[in-house]
Design an enzyme around this catalytic site. Structure first.
Site, PDB file in Angstrom:
ATOM      1  CB  SER A  71      36.257  35.889  49.799  1.00 11.16           C
ATOM      2  OG  SER A  71      34.863  35.719  49.935  1.00 11.16           O
TER       3      SER A  71
ATOM      4  CB  CYS B 191      30.069  29.324  39.982  1.00  4.64           C
ATOM      5  SG  CYS B 191      31.277  30.171  40.939  1.00  4.64           S
TER       6      CYS B 191
ATOM      7  CG  HIS C 273      31.515  33.385  51.321  1.00  5.91           C
ATOM      8  ND1 HIS C 273      31.153  32.178  50.773  1.00  5.91           N
ATOM      9  CD2 HIS C 273      31.957  34.155  50.306  1.00  5.91           C
ATOM     10  CE1 HIS C 273      31.378  32.241  49.464  1.00  5.91           C
ATOM     11  NE2 HIS C 273      31.861  33.415  49.162  1.00  5.91           N
TER      12      HIS C 273
ATOM     13  CB  THR D  59      26.472  53.432  52.436  1.00  3.08           C
ATOM     14  OG1 THR D  59      25.992  54.661  51.906  1.00  3.08           O
ATOM     15  CG2 THR D  59      26.520  53.498  53.948  1.00  3.08           C
TER      16      THR D  59
ATOM     17  CD  GLN E 143      38.806  28.283  48.249  1.00  2.00           C
ATOM     18  OE1 GLN E 143      38.936  27.692  49.314  1.00  2.00           O
ATOM     19  NE2 GLN E 143      37.619  28.496  47.697  1.00  2.00           N
TER      20      GLN E 143
ATOM     21  CB  THR F 259      33.049  38.063  42.368  1.00  2.00           C
ATOM     22  OG1 THR F 259      33.000  36.666  42.658  1.00  2.00           O
ATOM     23  CG2 THR F 259      32.663  38.314  40.931  1.00  2.00           C
TER      24      THR F 259
ATOM     25  CG  ASN G 206      38.475  27.497  43.052  1.00  2.00           C
ATOM     26  OD1 ASN G 206      39.401  27.855  42.338  1.00  2.00           O
ATOM     27  ND2 ASN G 206      37.256  27.333  42.583  1.00  2.00           N
TER      28      ASN G 206
HETATM   29  N1  PLP Z   1      38.257  33.242  43.973  1.00  2.00           N
HETATM   30  C1  PLP Z   1      38.302  31.978  44.393  1.00  2.00           C
HETATM   31  C2  PLP Z   1      39.574  31.206  44.291  1.00  2.00           C
HETATM   32  C3  PLP Z   1      37.162  31.382  44.936  1.00  2.00           C
HETATM   33  O1  PLP Z   1      37.207  30.111  45.358  1.00  2.00           O
HETATM   34  C4  PLP Z   1      35.965  32.129  45.003  1.00  2.00           C
HETATM   35  C5  PLP Z   1      34.715  31.510  45.482  1.00  2.00           C
HETATM   36  O2  PLP Z   1      34.421  30.368  45.218  1.00  2.00           O
HETATM   37  C6  PLP Z   1      35.989  33.462  44.562  1.00  2.00           C
HETATM   38  C7  PLP Z   1      37.146  33.979  44.049  1.00  2.00           C
HETATM   39  C8  PLP Z   1      34.763  34.325  44.629  1.00  2.00           C
HETATM   40  O3  PLP Z   1      34.508  34.716  45.955  1.00  2.00           O
HETATM   41  P1  PLP Z   1      33.177  35.513  46.334  1.00  2.00           P
HETATM   42  O4  PLP Z   1      32.133  34.478  46.566  1.00  2.00           O
HETATM   43  O5  PLP Z   1      33.522  36.287  47.586  1.00  2.00           O
HETATM   44  O6  PLP Z   1      32.867  36.404  45.201  1.00  2.00           O
END
Ligand code: PLP
Length: 417
Positions: free
Chosen positions: A238, A366, A240, A279, A217, A71, A170
């Site tokens: 990302s 979300c 996670h 940091t 993704q 994000t 996603n």
């Molecule tokens: N972009 C996409 C396509 C995602 O699926 C997600 C998370 O669902 C994000 C961005 C946001 O990732 P993060 O949780 O690392 O902010």
């Protein structure tokens, strides 16, 4: 038995990733900015991780900018690219005033994104639009979930500074034609260079539009993933989503001098080559690079394995509920299956699955807790009853045939009226 089928929302941290992170919490905890040996050890760990990621994505060492999430990386590229443009436009105001007066077009920097981008792209653009800092074009998608390439082509204009199109969606898993879009953008940039056109542009104008892709993704399953091969200038990843920790992301850059085009949105101690102060999160950076290494190493095999399991799940669903409709057409990543159970409410289905220990999602993470119909499915123009009954199954590394068999076996009970 519990079956987690929400890997597109988040993945568990790989054991090996967790292991390499551990020393950096309480043994090698120094601040990488410190000159003593504690700091140096932390800095060396960051350097190694940065080199691993740079090599994996085919970019220079100093073009990996670690952030606190994807994000944030998306915010950095979108907000950060507007800043130098605005500053430059300000400096050139008097020089350009005459020409702008004659021109009917807007002077605002222009951004192109698709209607199915993640909220971190969409809402950031909407925010810039609302505050009068940018003009945004939202590209339509077809019923299969693909962005309209000819609309992108037609929307490109002199003021376009950025095109941002996600690599993999996603919610439905469509792999967008990123290489083709990159080519269109390259051709547009070249057309500005043509002799008769040159006088219309400043040197600064000629380097735009730049191309960004949100590849959050895509890393696990899509190919190619190197920025030079795809032809993108920027990419977001990302931690996670690839079996690394939460709270770490990166903006990857494929430009010789990014500072010319990008300015930081977080200022302070000038870490990350001045692009992201704060940091550095050493354990997460170390874990992130390990996660990238593992993910890319097993990519092909894992994609094939999941394709097989997804097909099993799909046929199980068809058997249990012949009215089910499946969304998105190939090319799709092999871990996502988006299905509508017409006659049911998607929210209610999530609870029903959960009662049987099966974790699925109703769209993007979300929105998982809110009753908002998926704007991705809406953009695809699907019928209302399909949008309201959609469920996303997303498979991953620890899903077995046994898990899929369990889900298929429970389906009649879950769907029982
Ligand atoms: N972009 C996409 C396509 C995602 O699926 C997600 C998370 O669902 C994000 C961005 C946001 O990732 P993060 O949780 O690392 O902010």
């Amino acid at each position: 038995m519990r079956v987690y089928l929400d890997y597109a929302a988040s993945t568990p941290v790989d054991k090996e990733v967790f292991q390499v992170m551990q020393p950096y919490f309480s043994q090698e905890f120094g601040n990488p900015g410190s000159v003593h040996s504690f700091g140096q050890k932390a800095q060396a760990a960051i350097d190694k991780a940065r080199k691993t990621i740079a090599d994996a994505f085919g970019i220079d060492f100093d073009n990996v900018i670690f952030t606190g999430s994807a994000t944030e990386a998306n915010n950095l590229i979108i907000r950060g690219i507007i800043k130098p443009v605005s500053n430059f436009a300000f400096r050139l105001e008097s020089e350009k005033a005459q020409r702008d007066k004659q021109s009917q077009t807007s002077k605002l920097p222009h951004i192109i994104i698709s209607k199915i981008e993640h909220d971190s792209v969409l809402k950031t653009c909407q925010d810039l639009e609302k505050s009068g800092q940018a003009e945004v074009t939202y590209i339509e998608v077809d019923s299969g979930g693909f962005v309209n390439i000819s609309q992108i082509q037609k929307s490109l204009r002199k003021e376009t500074v950025l095109v941002s199109i996600m690599y993999v969606n996603n919610e439905i898993g469509t792999i967008q034609p990123i290489q083709k879009i990159a080519q269109i953008i390259r051709e547009f940039r070249l057309s500005k260079l043509q002799f008769q056109n040159q006088s219309k542009f400043t040197v600064h104008d000629l380097s735009y539009p730049l191309f960004h892709t949100d590849a959050v993704q895509a890393v696990n399953y899509a190919e190619p993933i190197r920025l030079d091969k795809i032809g993108v200038d920027f990419m977001t990843i990302s931690g996670h989503k690839i079996y690394g920790p939460k709270g770490i992301g990166a903006l990857l850059i494929n430009l010789p001098s990014a500072a010319y085009h990008l300015q930081p949105i977080i200022t302070g101690g000038e870490q990350e080559f001045g692009m992201r102060s704060g940091t550095e999160n050493v354990p997460e950076i170390v874990g992130f690079s390990k996660a990238v290494e593992i993910s890319l190493g097993m990519k092909q095999k894992e994609a094939e394995r999941l394709k097989f399991l997804r097909a099993q799940l799909q046929s199980g669903i068809q058997k249990a509920y012949p009215r089910a409709t499946f969304h998105g057409v190939a090319p799709l990543v092999s871990n996502i299956l988006n299905v509508s159970f017409v006659g049911y409410d998607s929210e209610e289905l999530l609870y029903r699955f959960d009662k049987f220990g099966i974790a699925v999602s109703g769209g993007s993470a979300c929105h998982a807790k809110a009753l908002i119909p998926s704007r991705v499915l809406m953009a695809m123009n699907l019928p209302e009853n399909e949008i309201r009954s959609a469920v996303r199954f997303s498979l991953g590394r620890y899903i077995t045939e046994k898990d899929i068999a369990f889900v298929c076996q429970k389906l009649p009970e879950i769907l029982g009226k």
